[in-house]
Motif scaffolding. Structure first.
Motif, PDB file in Angstrom:
ATOM      1  N   ASP A  34       0.832  -1.211   0.000  1.00 28.26           N
ATOM      2  CA  ASP A  34       0.000   0.000   0.000  1.00 28.26           C
ATOM      3  C   ASP A  34       0.865   1.260   0.000  1.00 28.26           C
ATOM      4  OD1 ASP A  34       0.228   0.986   3.037  1.00 28.26           O
ATOM      5  OD2 ASP A  34      -0.034  -1.180   3.063  1.00 28.26           O
ATOM      6  N   ALA A  35       0.452   2.231  -0.806  1.00 21.20           N
ATOM      7  CA  ALA A  35       1.088   3.555  -0.846  1.00 21.20           C
ATOM      8  C   ALA A  35       0.004   4.599  -0.617  1.00 21.20           C
ATOM      9  CB  ALA A  35       1.782   3.781  -2.183  1.00 21.20           C
ATOM     10  N   VAL A  39      -5.322   6.157  -1.714  1.00 24.09           N
ATOM     11  CA  VAL A  39      -4.802   4.906  -1.162  1.00 24.09           C
ATOM     12  C   VAL A  39      -4.583   3.971  -2.346  1.00 24.09           C
ATOM     13  CG1 VAL A  39      -5.296   2.921   0.312  1.00 24.09           C
ATOM     14  CG2 VAL A  39      -5.899   5.226   1.085  1.00 24.09           C
ATOM     15  N   HIS A  40      -3.350   3.605  -2.573  1.00 23.11           N
ATOM     16  CA  HIS A  40      -2.963   2.875  -3.792  1.00 23.11           C
ATOM     17  C   HIS A  40      -2.477   1.481  -3.395  1.00 23.11           C
ATOM     18  CE1 HIS A  40      -3.020   6.960  -5.484  1.00 23.11           C
ATOM     19  NE2 HIS A  40      -2.323   7.302  -4.405  1.00 23.11           N
ATOM     20  N   CYS A  57      -7.932   3.954  -4.620  1.00 19.75           N
ATOM     21  CA  CYS A  57      -9.166   4.550  -4.119  1.00 19.75           C
ATOM     22  C   CYS A  57      -8.847   6.021  -3.850  1.00 19.75           C
ATOM     23  CB  CYS A  57      -9.616   3.837  -2.845  1.00 19.75           C
ATOM     24  SG  CYS A  57     -11.202   4.427  -2.210  1.00 19.75           S
ATOM     25  N   LEU A  58      -9.354   6.894  -4.726  1.00 20.90           N
ATOM     26  CA  LEU A  58      -9.053   8.335  -4.678  1.00 20.90           C
ATOM     27  C   LEU A  58     -10.244   9.045  -4.046  1.00 20.90           C
ATOM     28  CD1 LEU A  58      -7.711   8.443  -8.331  1.00 20.90           C
ATOM     29  CD2 LEU A  58      -6.316   8.417  -6.255  1.00 20.90           C
ATOM     30  N   MET A  59     -10.036   9.600  -2.848  1.00 23.74           N
ATOM     31  CA  MET A  59     -11.143  10.148  -2.067  1.00 23.74           C
ATOM     32  C   MET A  59     -10.986  11.646  -1.832  1.00 23.74           C
ATOM     33  SD  MET A  59     -11.129   6.991   0.670  1.00 23.74           S
ATOM     34  CE  MET A  59      -9.351   6.771   0.471  1.00 23.74           C
ATOM     35  N   ILE A  66      -1.508   5.409   8.940  1.00 18.68           N
ATOM     36  CA  ILE A  66      -1.766   4.362   7.947  1.00 18.68           C
ATOM     37  C   ILE A  66      -3.033   3.584   8.296  1.00 18.68           C
ATOM     38  CG2 ILE A  66      -0.844   2.237   6.919  1.00 18.68           C
ATOM     39  CD1 ILE A  66       0.414   4.874   5.902  1.00 18.68           C
ATOM     40  N   GLU A  67      -3.218   3.274   9.578  1.00 16.16           N
ATOM     41  CA  GLU A  67      -4.450   2.596   9.996  1.00 16.16           C
ATOM     42  C   GLU A  67      -5.676   3.402   9.585  1.00 16.16           C
ATOM     43  OE1 GLU A  67      -4.332   1.937  14.196  1.00 16.16           O
ATOM     44  OE2 GLU A  67      -2.541   0.685  14.098  1.00 16.16           O
ATOM     45  N   ASP A  68      -5.658   4.700   9.862  1.00 20.46           N
ATOM     46  CA  ASP A  68      -6.812   5.557   9.570  1.00 20.46           C
ATOM     47  C   ASP A  68      -7.106   5.622   8.070  1.00 20.46           C
ATOM     48  OD1 ASP A  68      -7.260   6.202  12.251  1.00 20.46           O
ATOM     49  OD2 ASP A  68      -5.796   7.826  12.199  1.00 20.46           O
ATOM     50  N   PHE A  69      -6.071   5.735   7.257  1.00 22.86           N
ATOM     51  CA  PHE A  69      -6.266   5.840   5.810  1.00 22.86           C
ATOM     52  C   PHE A  69      -6.749   4.519   5.222  1.00 22.86           C
ATOM     53  CE2 PHE A  69      -3.008   9.559   5.214  1.00 22.86           C
ATOM     54  CZ  PHE A  69      -3.840  10.377   5.962  1.00 22.86           C
ATOM     55  N   MET A  70      -6.215   3.407   5.722  1.00 23.82           N
ATOM     56  CA  MET A  70      -6.649   2.103   5.220  1.00 23.82           C
ATOM     57  C   MET A  70      -8.104   1.827   5.612  1.00 23.82           C
ATOM     58  SD  MET A  70      -4.040   1.155   3.523  1.00 23.82           S
ATOM     59  CE  MET A  70      -3.109   2.673   3.373  1.00 23.82           C
ATOM     60  N   LEU A  71      -8.457   2.193   6.843  1.00 24.09           N
ATOM     61  CA  LEU A  71      -9.842   2.016   7.289  1.00 24.09           C
ATOM     62  C   LEU A  71     -10.806   2.774   6.385  1.00 24.09           C
ATOM     63  CD1 LEU A  71      -9.458   2.363  11.171  1.00 24.09           C
ATOM     64  CD2 LEU A  71     -10.200   0.325   9.957  1.00 24.09           C
ATOM     65  N   LEU A  72     -10.440   4.013   6.038  1.00 28.43           N
ATOM     66  CA  LEU A  72     -11.323   4.831   5.202  1.00 28.43           C
ATOM     67  C   LEU A  72     -11.477   4.217   3.814  1.00 28.43           C
ATOM     68  CD1 LEU A  72     -12.976   7.468   5.272  1.00 28.43           C
ATOM     69  CD2 LEU A  72     -11.028   8.605   4.186  1.00 28.43           C
TER      70      LEU A  72
END
Length: 666
Positions: free
Chosen positions: A221-222, A236-237, A294-296, A398-404
């Motif tokens: 993940d990037a 999130v890539h 996933c581009l948010m 990273i946890e927060d971004f992956m969760l979203l």
């Protein structure tokens, strides 16, 4: 009605027949070394209790048919085994003990609870102390022990690496990849070509980084982030693993069977071969990679107001570690100067992550702060240090971004009404919540439950954790709240995630190490390419229930194996510290003793017989161990001083006693 039982043997399977009509259920028998057992029935919340006299020859993990009995063991329905349908265990790992013309294998798995008899001619030359794999030839009966033959000698019990190898064999964990799978991985792991880039959104000019542990090799993940006016543009890539692992290929079958990568204390057993996981599927710095992004667009309240899920080609600008990013966030000048072009983005990431976490908190997301163990070994596999694994601001980003991203993808596909694999977490058991509510009333706390069904909103648990923070009862109530929770798993129904307090959730962000992520990437790409027709929908409706079930089972197996290797190393670590004194917290209270957890995450037990100066009994309702005459009381969450008394390598357990000064003050 006749109660006579007829027993007959057919194809080495006992069948017990009874001439009375009663409800019959099928499930898996789980043995207890004390003679009784339980039967897990799929779809039933509560296991059935099997009294010792009703086990009727069932062996641990046998597939059995049971009949319900009148009566209960505590709150569990009682049953008897009426037929053994199939054996779940054919091989056992254990320690060989030679005895003249025969020997015994003492199983590592204490649930088996009985030694395996091995004739000398079937011992393969094993000597006392060898770790072995024994194949069962018979499962024993009232007069005879189970019998087997040794098929593999792993080494002596004290040889380096044999302890972990025993766990690998005991849990049936995969080891080497089949040659066909390795060859296929090498063939498909080609550099990204112009043809690969066709039809993909080109994000190579977008500034992005990976943030992982220093020793991570499979970077799947990037993240990218910039802000315009009041809007955050978060990307999130995720590595596009399915571009290389085609459906029904040898690679796919192997990944599906493994279900997950397994992180043992001294090794990783990967889901995919290294040619993929550490190579073309790893988002290495300055190298073109294929991804699903996933581009948010996130507003100032933390709401995703727009998003796009796309097949992309990316190029990571910089590989970062959690330690380096955390130093920048803490204002370390040297590290900030080293990454001066990226430092503003990391500060922006912290800003957005705080916003997202606060939003989750408001809706009731629960975060239990019970640390995992970080175990450092020497070259011979002996533990040098054991400490809690540190979560810092960078790991939380990273946890927060992956969760979203996981939430956004799950919600998108839920409303598309196509087959999907969700990560779900059920509401807690009403009885446990009722018990928790009754208990915390003693401390002046309360939780709201829906009248009638005792159902609770996650926000109530979160509010409770907030109220007890910093209090003397925090450790006690936090543990009880955690124990009231159910395990999360994979399902094809989107029933929501209680712990995260969200209605839609999936695992999208780790296709290198989790098969459900890889599976849903395949679904996402088919939908993006307009190929999700009726036949493909029917195909996924057919296969996904089994994918979800098997993935959940493999996740549980991996968790159990990881815990087992941690326990091994903790026993080895404490063996050289017998006689030393530590402060710990009472982490469990049972009829047979008090469990105490130390600050380094190691847990041991003070057996009730070692609680001197009184006769102690357990009050299960109040989670207390109470002295009958003195009234002295040990409570869950209480701090105590202990002395390390001994270790048991076979049971993988550590024995504590109360520290001498503690006894004097009693």
């Amino acid at each position: 009605m006749s109660q006579n039982l007829q027993r007959k043997r057919k194809n080495s399977i006992y069948q017990l027949m009874e001439d009375r009509s009663t409800e019959k259920l099928t499930g898996t028998f789980i043995n207890n070394s004390r003679g009784f057992g339980f039967v897990e029935i799929e779809g039933k919340k509560q296991d059935l209790f099997i009294p010792g006299e009703e086990v009727n020859g069932a062996f641990h993990k046998d597939r059995v048919q049971v009949e319900l009995l009148k009566g209960q063991h505590g709150k569990r329905q009682e049953a008897r085994v009426s037929a053994i349908l199939s054996h779940g265990i054919t091989r056992i790992v254990g320690t060989y003990d030679h005895a003249g013309n025969f020997g015994f294998v003492i199983p590592d798995d204490e649930k088996i609870g009985i030694d395996i008899f091995v004739p000398k001619e079937r011992s393969k030359g094993a000597v006392t102390g060898h770790k072995v794999v024994v194949e069962l030839l018979s499962y024993g009966d009232e007069k005879h022990k189970p019998e087997g033959k040794i098929v593999e000698i792993l080494g002596h019990v004290y040889d380096p690496g044999v302890d972990i190898l025993s766990v690998v064999k005991g849990f049936g964990l995969p080891e080497e990849f089949p040659e066909k799978v390795l060859n296929q991985a090498v063939r498909v792991a080609k550099d990204v070509s112009e043809k690969d880039r066709e039809g993909r959104k080109d994000l190579r000019s977008l500034c992005m980084v990976t943030i992982d542990g220093e020793d991570a090799r499979d970077l799947d993940d990037a993240v990218s982030l910039y802000k315009e006016k009041d809007m955050y543009y978060l990307g999130v890539h995720i590595a596009d693993v399915t571009n290389y692992v085609q459906e029904s290929s040898a690679l796919d079958h192997e990944a599906c069977e493994r279900g997950t990568s397994i992180y043992l204390v001294d090794r990783v057993i990967p889901m995919l071969p290294h040619a993929l996981s550490n190579g073309i599927c790893s988002l290495n710095m300055k190298e073109d990679r294929l991804a699903l992004s996933c581009l948010m667009t996130v507003d100032g309240r933390g709401d995703v107001i727009d998003y796009e899920i796309a097949e992309t080609v990316i190029c990571v600008d910089q590989r970062m570690s959690y330690t380096e990013v955390n130093k920048i966030l803490e204002g370390n000048q040297e590290t900030t100067e080293k990454y001066r072009e990226l430092a503003p983005m990391f500060l922006l990431m912290k800003e957005l992550a705080d916003l997202l976490r606060e939003k989750r908190k408001k809706r009731g997301s629960i975060d239990f702060e019970f640390p995992e163990s970080k175990i450092v070994l020497d070259k011979d596999g002996m533990p040098l240090s054991i400490a809690p694994y540190e979560r810092n601001a960078a790991t939380k980003i990273i946890e927060d971004f992956m969760l979203l991203a996981n939430e956004t993808v799950a919600q998108h596909f839920y409303w598309m009404e196509i087959p999907f694999v969700y990560r779900t977490h059920d509401y807690p058991d009403p009885e446990k919540i009722l018990k928790l509510g009754t208990f915390i009333n003693n401390f002046g706390y309360h939780i709201k439950v829906k009248s009638g069904d005792n159902e609770i909103h996650p926000k109530e648990i979160q509010k409770l954790l907030g109220k007890i923070e910093g209090t003397s009862e925090e450790a006690l109530i936090s543990r009880l709240a955690l124990r009231s929770m159910k395990k999360a798993g994979y399902t094809v129904e989107c029933t929501g995630h209680f712990g995260l307090a969200c209605p839609y959730y999936c695992h999208f962000t780790s296709p290198i190490r989790r098969y459900p992520d890889l599976q849903i990437h395949r679904i996402i790409k088919e939908q993006l390419r307009g190929r999700m027709n009726e036949s493909r929908i029917a195909h996924y409706e057919e296969i996904l229930p089994q994918v979800a079930k098997h993935s959940s089972e493999m996740e549980r197996r991996a968790d159990e194996a990881e815990r087992e290797t941690d326990k091994l190393k903790k026993v080895q670590y404490m063996e050289s510290r017998i006689g030393q004194i530590y402060e710990g917290v009472v982490s469990g209270i049972t009829t047979w003793g008090i469990y105490v957890e130390l600050a380094n995450t190691i847990e041991g037990m003070i057996h009730v017989s070692k609680l001197e100066g009184d006769y102690y009994y357990c009050n299960e309702e109040t989670y207390e161990m109470i002295g009958r005459d003195t009234g002295r009381c040990f409570k869950l969450g209480q701090r105590v001083m202990i002395m390390v008394d001994g270790v048991d390598h076979l049971q993988k357990s550590i024995d504590f006693v109360l520290a001498p000064d503690t006894l004097k003050g009693a």
